[in-house]
Design an enzyme around this catalytic site. Sequence first.
Site, PDB file in Angstrom:
ATOM      1  CB  SER A   1     -19.663  11.538 -25.875  1.00 34.92           C
ATOM      2  OG  SER A   1     -19.355  10.563 -24.914  1.00 34.92           O
TER       3      SER A   1
ATOM      4  N   GLY B   1     -22.513  12.756 -30.102  1.00 37.05           N
ATOM      5  CA  GLY B   1     -23.763  13.512 -30.006  1.00 37.05           C
ATOM      6  C   GLY B   1     -23.624  14.742 -29.139  1.00 37.05           C
ATOM      7  CG  ASP B   2     -22.980  14.470 -24.941  1.00 40.28           C
ATOM      8  OD1 ASP B   2     -23.920  15.036 -24.371  1.00 40.28           O
ATOM      9  OD2 ASP B   2     -22.754  13.258 -24.825  1.00 40.28           O
ATOM     10  CB  SER B   3     -18.591  16.549 -29.478  1.00 40.31           C
ATOM     11  OG  SER B   3     -17.964  15.960 -28.350  1.00 40.31           O
TER      12      SER B   3
ATOM     13  CB  ALA C   1     -20.606  21.221 -27.620  1.00 37.78           C
TER      14      ALA C   1
END
Length: 416
Positions: free
Chosen positions: A172, A174-176, A179
């Site tokens: 994932s 995009g999430d990381s 973040a």
Amino acid sequence: MTCDNNKPMGPLAGVKVLEMGTLIAGPFCSRMLAEFGAEVIKIEAPDGGDPLRHWRVLKDGTSLWWSVQARNKKSITLNLKTEEAQEIARRLALDADIIIENYRPGVLEKWRLGYEDLRAINPATIMVRLSGYGQTGPMRDLPGFGAIGESMGGLRYVSGHPDRPPVRVGISIGDSVAALHGVIGAMMALRHRDVSGGRWNGKSGDDLVAGQGQMVDVALYESVFNLMESLVPEFDFAGVVRERTGGALPGIVPSNTYTTSEGESIVIAGNGDAIFHRLMLAIDRADLAHDHSLQRNDGRVPRTAEIDAAIQAWCDTQTIDQALVSLRAADVPVGKIYSVRDMMSDAQFQARDMFEQHEFADGAKLKIPAISPKLSETPGKTRWLGPALGAHTEQVLAELGYTDAQIQAFKEQQII
């Protein structure tokens, strides 16, 4: 560096963080702060907690991923649908240096926990808000996971082979990436707060000057978009739309994935001018090494297919180990594509201490990734693995000033 569970050390020791988020983007952001000494209090719903607790491979009903994603965090349970829990969260937020949240825009405002609500009381409030599309714009209220951010931000369009549909990276990403943008934003906001005054202490008086807090607005699609190199200027100036190119790096030659005689994949990056020369000599193509038209990248790009074919023809005669030895001897960047099995047995990973071993309460052992980046004087540390749901609720509430009787009443009323 020495520390215990009650006295975290590190560059962020003394920094208080409140996490109001689930799954990946918000929790990964606060995880990094916790790894470097911040006290992170994570609010979870009493009825099951963060859904990531139950994702992928489980041990005794809890995700192994959870062991890493929630390491060093304190878990408390609050039923934020109740006004009493919202008031507890407000007190925690006003006591925090940094608040990290990844609800849909508007949810915290409904609970009177939004940035403007808190800033009105504490001007030093720093709130990192991670969402699919950001806090403004016509799409702000739409649900947006990392996969959508990767698609809208341009990453999916350029990933894969030109004759097939776009593919996703196997994690994932995009999430990381969002973040990491959140961590950077939080650190810059913390620096600004400190140089503009300092931490608010909850008191009033002319002699007390609070530093200036701010909101860090992180959109998943914008975080991905921020990585897209020359995509925009190339289109704006020359009308070039970057397309999928499989294992090659478009416009930078040679940099591609090739197949050895055993069928294994190997990545060779010979795109530096001097490196290209050494690579061609290493594969017995002195004619290409000394071709004046290929001495710079802009000359090599029109002959990409020819150069790739020459490298592949050489790889057809080599095992992956032979290719690695030959090209490393020629000082050419080269590498095999690692699986996790390769990583776990690799000498470089071992020399860099990239794995930690911990024990569960039942004595079972678990290896997890070590902490990056590596700081020479104040390195990160895993003080404990992801905690049980609500493991720190009573401790945190007591530190806020709630009595044993009040805490017991909260339990009975299903507020915690």
